[in-house]
Design an enzyme around this catalytic site. Structure first.
Site, PDB file in Angstrom:
ATOM      1  CB  SER A   1      -0.812   0.009   1.364  1.00  0.00           C
ATOM      2  OG  SER A   1      -1.568   1.384   1.505  1.00  0.00           O
TER       3      SER A   1
ATOM      4  CE1 TYR B   1      -4.589  -1.752   5.051  1.00  0.00           C
ATOM      5  CE2 TYR B   1      -3.626   0.477   4.560  1.00  0.00           C
ATOM      6  CZ  TYR B   1      -4.194  -0.671   4.051  1.00  0.00           C
ATOM      7  OH  TYR B   1      -4.182  -1.164   2.745  1.00  0.00           O
TER       8      TYR B   1
END
Length: 254
Positions: free
Chosen positions: A138, A151
């Site tokens: 990501s 995250y």
């Protein structure tokens, strides 16, 4: 070009969104697609969509955080030419308000889950003398994003594991790369917004869309197209690389 004929591809989190788009495209290109999912109904839906268009696919109900289960399923599959580590969960919070339970939950799925699949797939690939691994990282792995502490931790680990695996398995003929998407419009995103920003859905969706300089979120099919290239023989000279698929988020947000 980009044929996957005769290949066996395992896609975690293949029941929806990016994972489903990858599964459908890989099957279209000739791969036998193994959909690994915690949500058995979603996995069955993906398999059904693939079979409707003449593709071959199998569903595997699996909690990727449980290593024994993962190894058993991968051993049952037997031939693993391609592994796409796509399954993951999100979390909103900083280092102070992220609870230990939430941190552990994100770690178990996003980090340990990917590790478990690597642990199970690599011996099978070594036996065949070849293999391709694609990890879904990501932009949060390389850019500071507000309230994404756990995250970001998990995606930073994915980024680092990609490099480590790519280096360790050069001699085994196994390539390993990652894709770092910015925001991609999936059911996951819609659910995430509804859960964390109730009553502000339209406003938050617009704000998240405009955070990409290109002015919109990505599409699952766009991620799938890059995944196909990286997992095909045409990318045989590519390993140890991360590909930002981010609408200019990393380099053009100034």
């Amino acid at each position: 070009m980009f044929s996957l004929q005769g290949k066996s591809a395992v896609i975690t989190g293949g029941g929806s969104g990016i994972g489903r788009a990858i599964g459908q495209l890989f099957a279209k290109q000739g791969a036998t697609v193994h959909v690994v999912e915690l949500n058995a109904e979603a996995a069955a839906e993906t398999v059904g969509l693939i079979e409707q268009t003449g593709g071959q696919s199998h569903a595997h109900h699996l909690d990727i955080s449980q290593q024994t289960q993962v190894v058993e399923v991968f051993q049952h599959i037997g031939q693993v030419d391609i592994l796409v580590n796509n399954a993951g969960i999100a979390h909103v919070g900083n280092a102070e308000n992220t609870t230990e339970a939430d941190f552990e939950r994100v770690y178990q799925v996003n980090v340990k889950g990917a590790y478990n699949c690597l642990f199970a797939a690599l011996p099978l690939m070594k036996r065949r003398g070849q293999g391709v691994i694609l990890n879904m990282a990501s932009i949060a792995a390389v850019v500071g994003i507000t309230d994404r502490f756990a995250y970001s931790m998990s995606k930073g680990a994915i980024y680092a594991m990609t490099l480590s695996v790519a280096r360790d398995y050069l001699a085994a003929g196994i390539r390993c790369n990652s894709i770092s998407p910015a925001r991609v419009h999936t059911p996951f995103v819609d659910g995430f917004i509804a859960k964390n920003y109730a009553g502000q859905e339209a406003e938050i969706f617009d704000k998240l869309s405009r955070s990409q300089p290109i002015g919109r979120m990505g599409k699952p099919e766009e991620v799938a197209a890059l995944a196909l290239y990286l997992c095909s023989d045409e990318a045989g000279f590519v390993t140890g690389c991360d590909y930002p698929l981010d609408g200019g988020f990393i380099k053009l947000n100034n």
